[in-house]
Design an enzyme around this catalytic site. Structure first.
Site, short mmCIF file in Angstrom:
data_model
loop_
_atom_site.label_atom_id
_atom_site.label_comp_id
_atom_site.label_asym_id
_atom_site.label_seq_id
_atom_site.Cartn_x
_atom_site.Cartn_y
_atom_site.Cartn_z
N ASN A 1 0.99 -1.15 -0.03
CA ASN A 1 0.05 -0.01 0.09
C ASN A 1 0.80 1.13 0.00
OD1 ASN A 1 -1.94 2.03 0.52
ND2 ASN A 1 -2.68 1.01 2.54
N ARG B 1 -3.03 -2.23 -3.26
CA ARG B 1 -3.90 -1.04 -3.18
C ARG B 1 -3.79 -0.05 -3.99
NH1 ARG B 1 -5.61 2.40 2.19
NH2 ARG B 1 -7.48 3.23 1.44
N HIS C 1 -12.13 4.33 -0.07
CA HIS C 1 -12.31 3.30 0.80
C HIS C 1 -13.10 2.18 0.79
CE1 HIS C 1 -11.63 7.19 3.81
NE2 HIS C 1 -10.34 6.63 3.77
N ARG D 1 -7.92 17.34 5.15
CA ARG D 1 -8.69 17.68 4.03
C ARG D 1 -10.27 18.36 4.64
NH1 ARG D 1 -8.36 11.81 1.48
NH2 ARG D 1 -6.94 11.32 3.24
N GLU E 1 -7.91 -3.54 5.68
CA GLU E 1 -7.93 -3.67 3.97
C GLU E 1 -6.91 -4.42 3.59
OE1 GLU E 1 -7.76 0.50 5.26
OE2 GLU E 1 -8.67 1.20 3.46
#
Ligand code: ADP
Length: 397
Positions: free
Chosen positions: A9, A96, A184, A244, A382
């Site tokens: 990732n 990913r 996500h 963000r 994940e």
């Protein structure tokens, strides 16, 4: 020799990796995981086995101009060394990859053609996709025989109805890919899978999952399929995040351009790195710091974070036509009893009742018996999702 799958990732300032081995027919088990963080500044390499025992902790040099390639070769040789010692055969590497565009609704085995196609999605996720693909290329150089699989953050959201994918802009722009994708997805897919195994009746109903980490988003699940995401064209939309802003009127961006004369790069920096919890508090992007702080600005940042969850939840309940379950996951969702309690209180109008003792202990189910909505904490994984997809794609036909 047992089979093993490696997962990578790759972000702008960190590369996370892990190795899973196949215990039984269906089960994958974590063998070790690690990361290089502080890339470009002061790279630090750490690795731990599944029990948390430290396998490596090193300061690495950064050779400017060599990009992520320099780290990938060292990570791959670390994985190889430990894998061979444990007698594990490498089946493939799963990655990913942030963007699969409108085309990829499932993981895919990488070929030269597919890599070129994924490159075309780089402008859709300029801060992430390039690093993801560079990592794939770096491995191809080191071991062209290693099968590689791309698992997309967008893929799980392909079930979102067309009307919810569209922006009200000229059709030509929608057709060229300016639409809501949602992100996500690997986390939501993992949560949907856990619910299906642990609570099939709830999984078949109307569930909102709140993935609250440095990046934060919510997903509405109907029967385990995504029907709405708070994120849209980019991973900037929706909830307040660490750095963000989440949803912002595009008029603000026009104002920054026109009135403030800001350059593109400065606006990118402001929106991706200086906004969110950090921007509002002026203190930190880390929820732990904000919860500890007495500063009014820290409290304001937390209140805004909560307010936006409240509104997003309301909008998702409207889409679902009711709510049977609410799931918290990721760094804040899994660890902050304060945020879970406050979100639960805000959702009192839906019949949500939080069991405070279960919530403080971080138990899997944190709603009371009388609650009309089942409230869960499910730690996301994940990496396991990517490893599972990679194994399924490479070994099961
Ligand atoms: P990502 O994977 O997107 O980098 P994580 O899911 O690891 O993010 O979440 C990171 C965030 O989780 C941290 O920035 C921190 O704010 C928050 N966090 C972790 N532990 C706690 C805690 N005990 N209480 C509150 N927030 C926490």
């Amino acid at each position: 020799m047992n089979d093993s799958i490696s997962v990578l990732n790759s972000g702008s300032s960190s590369i996370k990796f892990s190795l899973f081995d196949q215990v039984e027919e269906e089960e994958l088990r974590l063998v070790f995981s690690g990361q290089v963080d502080g890339i470009g500044v002061m790279p630090k390499f750490t690795a731990k086995d599944a029990a948390g025992t430290v396998l490596a902790k090193e300061q690495w040099d950064d050779h400017p101009g060599q990009g992520h390639q320099q780290y990938i070769s060292r990570i791959i040789s670390f994985i190889r060394q430990h894998r061979v010692k444990l007698g594990l055969e490498l089946v493939g590497v799963g990655h990913r990859v942030v963007h699969g565009g409108s085309k990829y609704n499932r993981p895919v085995r990488i070929t030269a053609e597919i890599l070129a196609e994924l490159d075309r999605f780089t402008p859709l996720a300029p801060l992430h996709q390039g690093h993801n693909l560079d990592t794939i290329r770096a491995i191809e150089k080191i071991g062209p025989e290693i099968p590689q699989v791309a698992c997309f953050d967008t893929a799980f959201h392909h079930t979102i109805p067309e009307v919810a994918q569209r922006y009200a802009i000229p059709r030509s722009l929608t057709e060229e890919g300016v639409r809501r994708y949602g992100f996500h997805g690997l986390s939501y897919e993992y949560i949907a899978r856990c619910l299906r195994h642990q609570e099939p009746e709830l999984a078949s109903g109307r569930v909102v999952v709140a993935h609250l980490g440095s990046g934060a988003s919510m997903c509405a699940l109907q029967g385990g399929r995504s029907v709405a995401s708070s994120m849209g064209f980019s991973a900037m939309d929706g909830l307040v995040m660490g750095t963000r802003p989440g949803s912002i009127d595009p008029g603000v961006v026009l104002y920054l351009l026109e009135e403030k004369g800001m350059a593109y790069g400065d606006i990118v920096d402001l929106l991706y790195k200086k906004s969110g919890l950090l921007g509002v508090s002026g203190i930190s992007n880390d929820m732990r710091e904000l919860e500890k702080s007495q500063a009014p600005e820290a409290k304001e940042a937390i209140e805004l974070f909560l307010y936006r969850i409240r509104r997003e939840l309301g909008s998702m309940v409207a889409v679902l036509g009711g709510l049977d379950g609410l799931v918290f996951t990721a760094g804040i969702g899994e660890n902050s009893s304060l945020i879970r309690r406050r979100v639960g209180e805000q959702a009192g109008w839906l019949g949500v009742k939080i069991d405070h003792s279960a919530n403080d202990k971080g138990e899997p189910i944190i709603s009371t018996f009388a609650s009309k909505v089942a409230v869960w904490i499910i730690p996301t994984n994940e990496e396991l999702m990517i490893a599972t997809h990679t194994r399924d794609l490479l070994l099961k036909r």
